[in-house]
Design a protein around this motif. Sequence first.
Motif, PDB file in Angstrom:
ATOM      1  N   GLY A   1      -0.622   5.853   2.386  1.00 36.53           N
ATOM      2  CA  GLY A   1       0.357   5.463   1.384  1.00 36.53           C
ATOM      3  C   GLY A   1       1.710   6.106   1.549  1.00 36.53           C
TER       4      GLY A   1
ATOM      5  N   ARG B   1       2.603   4.332  -1.444  1.00 35.62           N
ATOM      6  CA  ARG B   1       2.391   5.171  -2.627  1.00 35.62           C
ATOM      7  C   ARG B   1       3.725   5.811  -2.987  1.00 35.62           C
ATOM      8  NH1 ARG B   1      -1.689  10.302  -2.501  1.00 35.62           N
ATOM      9  NH2 ARG B   1      -1.235  11.115  -4.575  1.00 35.62           N
TER      10      ARG B   1
ATOM     11  N   ILE C   1      -4.422  -1.974   5.504  1.00 35.61           N
ATOM     12  CA  ILE C   1      -4.744  -2.934   4.464  1.00 35.61           C
ATOM     13  C   ILE C   1      -4.506  -4.329   5.009  1.00 35.61           C
ATOM     14  CG2 ILE C   1      -4.041  -3.833   2.225  1.00 35.61           C
ATOM     15  CD1 ILE C   1      -3.633  -1.045   1.307  1.00 35.61           C
TER      16      ILE C   1
ATOM     17  N   ASP D   1       0.813  -1.223   0.000  1.00 30.78           N
ATOM     18  CA  ASP D   1       0.000   0.000   0.000  1.00 30.78           C
ATOM     19  C   ASP D   1       0.841   1.265   0.000  1.00 30.78           C
ATOM     20  OD1 ASP D   1       0.786  -0.931   2.511  1.00 30.78           O
ATOM     21  OD2 ASP D   1      -0.627   0.362   3.551  1.00 30.78           O
TER      22      ASP D   1
END
Length: 294
Positions: free
Chosen positions: A100, A68, A231, A66
Motif C-alpha cells: 500500500g 494506503r 491486486i 490499493d
Amino acid sequence: MGRGRAPCCDKTRVKKGAWSQAEDLRLTSFIQKKGHDNWRALPKQAGLLRCGKSCRLRWMNYLRPDIRRGNFTQEEEESIIKLHEFFGNKWSKIAAQLPGRTDNEIKNVWHTHLKKRLIVKECNSSSTTSVELNESLKNYHQPSSNDHQSIPSSLSGSSVSTQIEHGHVRNQTSSHPNMFETIQLSSPSSNSHSSHDAQISHTNLSIPESNIDVMEDNLKTQNGYEELTEIPFEPNLDFWDLLDADFINVVSQVPVSEVQTHQSMIFEEEDKREGESWWWLAYLEKELGLEATI
DNA sequence: AATGCCCCCAACCGCCGTTCT
DNA sequence: GAGAACGGCGGTTGGGGGCAT
C-alpha cells in the motif's frame, strides 16, 4: 545513439504540473475499463493531454485503489529504517515490503523525517554539539546499493541487529516480529550456503545482489505480502456501470485519430462538466478508498 | 495582517534494464 | 546483433501550506 535519448513525448504538447480531479477521474476510469497495456499510448486513448510517464506515475503513486494513504505508523517507519539498511536507496524494493505504500512516498518520508531522526539519534548518543549536528545533517549522504558502509555508525547502536548465519538472515528486533524476523536465504536452485555462513554485523553488511533477490522473494512469501501487493485488475466492477454514459463515451469512444483535434474541445467541455461530475468523483473516491486524499 | 522562511510532497527529469522489431 | 521502444527507478525540483516574526 550518442545524442541522448529522444524525449518520451512532445513536451510542448503535454500538460504538466498538478493533476485536476477531472484528469484523475478520466485516467482512473480509463484504466479500470481498459487497463494499462501501453502507457505511452494511454494518454491519447484516454483523451488526456499528459505524458504517458506522467499518467503511469499518477496511477502508481496516487490513484491505484490499493494505495494506503495517511501517515506512516511507527511500525512502518521502523520497517523503512531497517529495510533501508538492507537495500540502501532502492525505494521500490523497500516499497515492495510495505503493502500500500509507494516508493515515492517512502522516499519522501525518508528524506523528510527518518534520515534526520537517525542523525539526531546518532548525535545524541555521542553527545554531539548543535554545530556538529548541523554539519552532520549537511554532510550526510545516502548509501548507494553497494555502499552500505556509508550508513552512519549510529545504526550499530540501534535496536536492529542483523546476522547472517546458516543460510538465514536474522534480524533481532523488538518491535517487528512480522517484518524481518528470519529470512531464509537458501534458494531452491542452490544447495550450498557456504557464502552465507559468516556471521556479520549490519555495519559491514555486504550482501550480493543475487542474494538480495532471494531475500526479497522469501520475505514476500514468509510475510504473505505477495498477494497484497498484486491486486488484480477487475474490469467489470459494478460501479463502473454507474458512471455517466456520456462521460464514458468521451473517454473511450473518441477515435484515436480524432483525439488530438478534439483534445482542446474535450478539455473545455470537461471544465464545464467538472461541477456536474463532482458527485461521480466523490463516489469514485469512496469506492477506491481515496476520499481522505482531498 | 503582512511578510518571509521552511517543510512537505506530488510531479518531473533523465538514466537504466528489458523487450521488441 | 543493433537499435528503438518502453517501463521502471531514483534523484531532484518547485509549488503550496504552515509557522514564526
